[in-house]
Design a protein around this motif. Structure first.
Motif, PDB file in Angstrom:
ATOM      1  N   LEU A   1       0.813  -1.209   0.000  1.00 25.25           N
ATOM      2  CA  LEU A   1       0.000   0.000   0.000  1.00 25.25           C
ATOM      3  C   LEU A   1       0.854   1.270   0.000  1.00 25.25           C
ATOM      4  N   VAL A   2       1.980   1.244   0.683  1.00 22.14           N
ATOM      5  CA  VAL A   2       2.794   2.459   0.775  1.00 22.14           C
ATOM      6  C   VAL A   2       3.725   2.620  -0.422  1.00 22.14           C
ATOM      7  N   THR A   3       3.933   1.572  -1.206  1.00 22.09           N
ATOM      8  CA  THR A   3       4.849   1.680  -2.345  1.00 22.09           C
ATOM      9  C   THR A   3       4.142   1.646  -3.690  1.00 22.09           C
ATOM     10  N   GLY A   4       2.926   1.126  -3.751  1.00 20.40           N
ATOM     11  CA  GLY A   4       2.246   0.940  -5.029  1.00 20.40           C
ATOM     12  C   GLY A   4       1.486   2.167  -5.485  1.00 20.40           C
ATOM     13  N   GLY A   5       1.086   2.146  -6.748  1.00 20.34           N
ATOM     14  CA  GLY A   5       0.264   3.211  -7.314  1.00 20.34           C
ATOM     15  C   GLY A   5      -1.108   2.679  -7.665  1.00 20.34           C
ATOM     16  N   GLY A   6      -1.870   3.455  -8.439  1.00 19.32           N
ATOM     17  CA  GLY A   6      -3.176   2.990  -8.890  1.00 19.32           C
ATOM     18  C   GLY A   6      -4.105   2.648  -7.750  1.00 19.32           C
ATOM     19  N   MET A   7      -4.591   1.410  -7.746  1.00 19.75           N
ATOM     20  CA  MET A   7      -5.556   0.974  -6.743  1.00 19.75           C
ATOM     21  C   MET A   7      -5.000   1.025  -5.327  1.00 19.75           C
TER      22      MET A   7
ATOM     23  N   ALA B   1      -0.249   8.472   4.506  1.00 16.87           N
ATOM     24  CA  ALA B   1       0.143   9.431   3.473  1.00 16.87           C
ATOM     25  C   ALA B   1       1.594   9.871   3.663  1.00 16.87           C
ATOM     26  N   GLU B   2       1.998  10.041   4.912  1.00 15.96           N
ATOM     27  CA  GLU B   2       3.396  10.402   5.182  1.00 15.96           C
ATOM     28  C   GLU B   2       4.336   9.249   4.827  1.00 15.96           C
ATOM     29  N   ASP B   3       3.926   8.029   5.157  1.00 16.73           N
ATOM     30  CA  ASP B   3       4.762   6.863   4.840  1.00 16.73           C
ATOM     31  C   ASP B   3       4.943   6.707   3.333  1.00 16.73           C
ATOM     32  N   ARG B   4       3.917   7.040   2.567  1.00 18.98           N
ATOM     33  CA  ARG B   4       4.044   6.949   1.109  1.00 18.98           C
ATOM     34  C   ARG B   4       5.110   7.913   0.596  1.00 18.98           C
ATOM     35  N   MET B   5       5.177   9.095   1.174  1.00 19.54           N
ATOM     36  CA  MET B   5       6.223  10.036   0.762  1.00 19.54           C
ATOM     37  C   MET B   5       7.601   9.500   1.116  1.00 19.54           C
TER      38      MET B   5
ATOM     39  N   ASN C   1       2.295  24.766   7.991  1.00 21.10           N
ATOM     40  CA  ASN C   1       3.741  25.009   8.060  1.00 21.10           C
ATOM     41  C   ASN C   1       4.488  23.779   8.574  1.00 21.10           C
ATOM     42  N   ASP C   2       3.924  23.134   9.592  1.00 19.20           N
ATOM     43  CA  ASP C   2       4.573  21.929  10.119  1.00 19.20           C
ATOM     44  C   ASP C   2       4.601  20.825   9.064  1.00 19.20           C
ATOM     45  N   GLY C   3       3.516  20.723   8.301  1.00 20.87           N
ATOM     46  CA  GLY C   3       3.475  19.716   7.247  1.00 20.87           C
ATOM     47  C   GLY C   3       4.492  19.986   6.158  1.00 20.87           C
ATOM     48  N   LEU C   4       4.651  21.259   5.800  1.00 21.13           N
ATOM     49  CA  LEU C   4       5.645  21.616   4.786  1.00 21.13           C
ATOM     50  C   LEU C   4       7.056  21.311   5.274  1.00 21.13           C
ATOM     51  N   ASP C   5       7.295  21.540   6.558  1.00 22.73           N
ATOM     52  CA  ASP C   5       8.609  21.197   7.118  1.00 22.73           C
ATOM     53  C   ASP C   5       8.861  19.694   7.025  1.00 22.73           C
ATOM     54  N   THR C   6       7.820  18.913   7.309  1.00 23.33           N
ATOM     55  CA  THR C   6       7.956  17.454   7.214  1.00 23.33           C
ATOM     56  C   THR C   6       8.239  17.027   5.781  1.00 23.33           C
ATOM     57  N   CYS C   7       7.513  17.618   4.836  1.00 21.83           N
ATOM     58  CA  CYS C   7       7.722  17.281   3.421  1.00 21.83           C
ATOM     59  C   CYS C   7       9.127  17.671   2.969  1.00 21.83           C
ATOM     60  N   HIS C   8       9.589  18.837   3.417  1.00 23.93           N
ATOM     61  CA  HIS C   8      10.932  19.283   3.043  1.00 23.93           C
ATOM     62  C   HIS C   8      11.988  18.339   3.600  1.00 23.93           C
ATOM     63  N   GLU C   9      11.758  17.871   4.807  1.00 26.92           N
ATOM     64  CA  GLU C   9      12.707  16.937   5.423  1.00 26.92           C
ATOM     65  C   GLU C   9      12.755  15.614   4.661  1.00 26.92           C
ATOM     66  N   ILE C  10      11.574  15.140   4.223  1.00 25.07           N
ATOM     67  CA  ILE C  10      11.509  13.841   3.541  1.00 25.07           C
ATOM     68  C   ILE C  10      12.045  13.933   2.122  1.00 25.07           C
ATOM     69  N   LEU C  11      11.624  14.977   1.408  1.00 26.12           N
ATOM     70  CA  LEU C  11      11.962  15.083  -0.013  1.00 26.12           C
ATOM     71  C   LEU C  11      13.276  15.823  -0.249  1.00 26.12           C
TER      72      LEU C  11
END
Length: 371
Positions: free
Chosen positions: A263-269, A319-323, A361-371
């Protein structure tokens, strides 16, 4: 064929998503696991998958797989069963690709007459060496057989969902929805009554969850357009209930350590939980100001929302794990995160004007850290 053990190319794809000890378990116990649509494992876009399925479908029809092997000349029972299982595997790929791409399936029930595979194990098929030998159907429902028998209905559902013509009446939607619900009940009954489907092995649970995902996503998609209107249109309340149950069933798949890797690595369904399921969960958490309730009703609602909030938190974490596993679209994660903050604030009664901007803002910080 119809099962992973018969599709060697797919085994390596599944093992990629379930690396570790579980991958060896799959090879030993995969006879009950239908083959996943492998392009979606690598997050191939639904448009490309649908195009590829078109080529695969035409190749299969050119080989005559859409015609029941009993219509041909001399052929062993084993060869007949192989052709049937291969055809229904391709049909499964086709209907799932149609649902993901938003385009009607490339085939309908009247375009083929191949009978569903026997409700027997691979060993029984291997032992069918005599020409006149007919494998005896198992007294219990095997998961691949259940999926195969439900394909005509699901092809019709996909055609209704993606139709560009006049919208189907809601009464007809309810009839089809009840038929889908009956199939889901058969799946539950098959698992409960079949001792061989115990969760002693992780791959047995994987097979059950995968089949549940394949079936329940059709109920979710069929009722979705009506469920989101239910708060302002009472006749659609049944669709809201069906969609919520389907969404919670999909969210529960995250509890399976093996299936959650897919679920965390796949696309589509494998993104259903984010694209549709999460919206129904948060919609249920949103209060309806026009409904007056007593104090006892509010207490019952509070207890129910407490459980739903746990599912909502699980979806946001998903959703965070997918990133963290390669997803680059941050909008979905941010959107779900802010809805969760809003739902938690309403639940506690402590929501302030600054909570949503802070969450963003906290979410953007998390995304910046991951990506």
């Amino acid at each position: 064929m119809f099962e992973i053990s018969s599709l060697d190319p797919y085994m390596s794809n599944l093992a990629f998503c379930t690396a570790g000890k579980e991958s060896s378990d799959i090879e030993r116990h995969s006879s009950s696991v239908p083959a996943p649509p492998f392009p979606q494992i690598y997050q191939v876009g639904p448009d490309l998958v649908w195009i590829s399925m078109g080529s695969l479908m035409r190749m299969a029809m050119y080989m005559g797989l859409h015609q029941d092997p009993n219509n041909f000349g001399h052929m062993t029972v084993k060869d007949k069963e192989i052709r049937r299982r291969l055809w229904y595997t391709i049909l499964e790929f086709n209907v799932q690709a149609a649902l993901d791409s938003g385009i009607s399936p490339m085939i309908q029930e009247s375009d083929y007459n191949t009978q569903p595979p026997y409700n027997v194990s691979d060993d029984d098929v291997e032992n069918a060496v005599q020409e006149d030998f007919i494998p005896k159907n198992s007294t219990t429902i095997l998961l691949p057989s259940l999926l195969a028998k439900s394909l005509p209905l699901r092809l019709g559902v996909a055609r209704i969902i993606n139709s560009l013509q006049e919208e189907t009446s809601y009464d007809h939607i309810l009839v089809i929805g009840n038929e889908l619900a009956a199939i889901c009940r058969n799946l539950t009954a098959a698992v409960d009554t079949n001792p061989s489907m115990s969760d002693a092995y992780p791959t047995i649970q994987f097979a059950q969850n995968y089949c549940s995902h394949l079936l329940r996503r059709f109920s979710l998609c069929l009722h979705f357009r009506y469920a989101i209107k239910a708060k302002k249109n009472a006749p659609y309340s049944h669709s809201q209930k069906v969609c919520l149950e389907a969404a919670l069933d999909l969210a529960a798949l995250l509890e399976d350590r093996l299936y959650s890797r897919l679920l965390v690595t796949g696309g589509g369904m494998f993104r259903d939980i984010i694209t549709r399921g999460a919206l129904l969960i948060f919609l249920e958490l949103a209060p309806d100001p026009e409904i007056e309730t007593s104090n006892s009703a509010k207490r019952r609602s509070h207890a129910r929302q407490s459980v739903l909030l746990e599912d909502a938190r699980r979806v946001v974490q998903y959703a965070e794990d997918r990133m963290r596993h390669g997803e680059t679209n941050v909008k979905g994660y941010e959107f779900l995160r802010m809805m969760l903050v809003q739902a938690e604030g309403r639940f506690s009664g402590l929501l302030t004007d600054g909570d949503l901007p802070k969450s963003l803002n906290d979410g953007l910080d998390t995304c910046h850290e991951i990506l």
